[in-house]
Design a protein around this motif. Sequence first.
Motif, short mmCIF file in Angstrom:
data_model
loop_
_atom_site.label_atom_id
_atom_site.label_comp_id
_atom_site.label_asym_id
_atom_site.label_seq_id
_atom_site.Cartn_x
_atom_site.Cartn_y
_atom_site.Cartn_z
N ARG A 166 25.91 -25.98 14.09
CA ARG A 166 27.08 -26.81 13.92
C ARG A 166 28.04 -26.26 12.89
O ARG A 166 27.66 -25.76 11.85
N GLY A 203 29.95 -28.06 10.96
CA GLY A 203 29.84 -28.86 9.76
C GLY A 203 28.64 -28.52 8.93
O GLY A 203 28.52 -28.95 7.79
N ASP A 210 33.12 -31.69 15.37
CA ASP A 210 33.60 -32.97 14.87
C ASP A 210 34.92 -33.37 15.55
O ASP A 210 35.22 -34.55 15.70
N ARG A 255 22.71 -37.70 10.80
CA ARG A 255 23.63 -38.36 11.71
C ARG A 255 22.89 -39.11 12.79
O ARG A 255 21.87 -38.63 13.25
#
Length: 361
Positions: A2, A4, A74, A359
């Motif tokens: 990812r 992020g 995102d 998450r």
Amino acid sequence: MRRGDSSSRRLRLVAAALVACVVPAAATPGTAAEPSPTAVPATPVCEVRDARLTEISGMVATDDGYVVVNDGADDEARRRIFFLDRECSVVRTVSYPSRPRDTEDLAVGDDGTVWVADIGDNGRSRETIGVWKLPPGADRPVLYRMAYPDGPHDAEALLVTGDGRPVVVTKYSATLYVPGAVLRAGATVPLERVGQVRLPASTTSNPFGALGATAVTGAATAPDGRRVVLRTYADAYEFDVADGEVVAALTGGTPRVTALPDEPQGESVTYDRDGRSLLTVSETTSQPPGTTPRVLRYFPAGTVASTAPPATPTPPAGADGSRAARLRDLAAPVAVAGALGLVLVAVALLALGRARRVRSR
């Protein structure tokens, strides 16, 4: 991987480097070092110039072009299934009916269904993983949830057998999981552990060093179903499949190795539609501004890499929750040598734990 979680990725690599300083070099458990294959230069196919596609983590080839997905972005505009033509221009996108968690790979079934592997879990915090199925002509994919029997794993590679069964390959231990029952929308199906792939050690140059050479980041099935390939950041490992037995091929076969040297962050692999070549593409978010992803073509090597008998036992099911098991999953089962090594690894893992973000779907 990812976008992020870039800080988490850096810390993982730091941890791996520290381990390498204080423990014997190792690849996947039970493998022996082999000379890397002679790299055959890749042939550029096309450049992906769409600004939404800088985190490509999965790709399949179709009769008309390619299908790609980003690594769990995102930005909503990037959370799509992208259909490209043969020149790598976007011609169609499909949105998800709900937010995906971490899409990492693509596969295509014999009936043309596109499978999106929502299986990434850098922080090992997910209670379930999923696959999204997009039948030909459909305008929305359907989510099917699955759960590991032995705790969370990070995974970036998915294969689909000829009878429509997904095979999940974990990233750092190359362990294979398949559903224990028929997938059902709206239900969570338990996964079963069915084996582990023993990849030969490699010295092929790649951005992430020894860890990159062992991390399984993508997978694909040949159009005729008679071969499957797993890729790392460094190499592609091609296995012959007899009678559709994909798991048997991966756990008992001897792979042919094709070097994929120095790709920026190679997380995708697929066969071209004629089955004669492998196609790859990298994420480019970590590259200089203006760098565009390029689809590259490789012709699989004819050399065969040998593997050695297992040198260490496979970790028992359920052991993944301990810090030691997580370290094995990152850098293969090895014994930490000396008090200094223990301190360095503990510090790196502590920093990594702070970087993880939990998450929920």
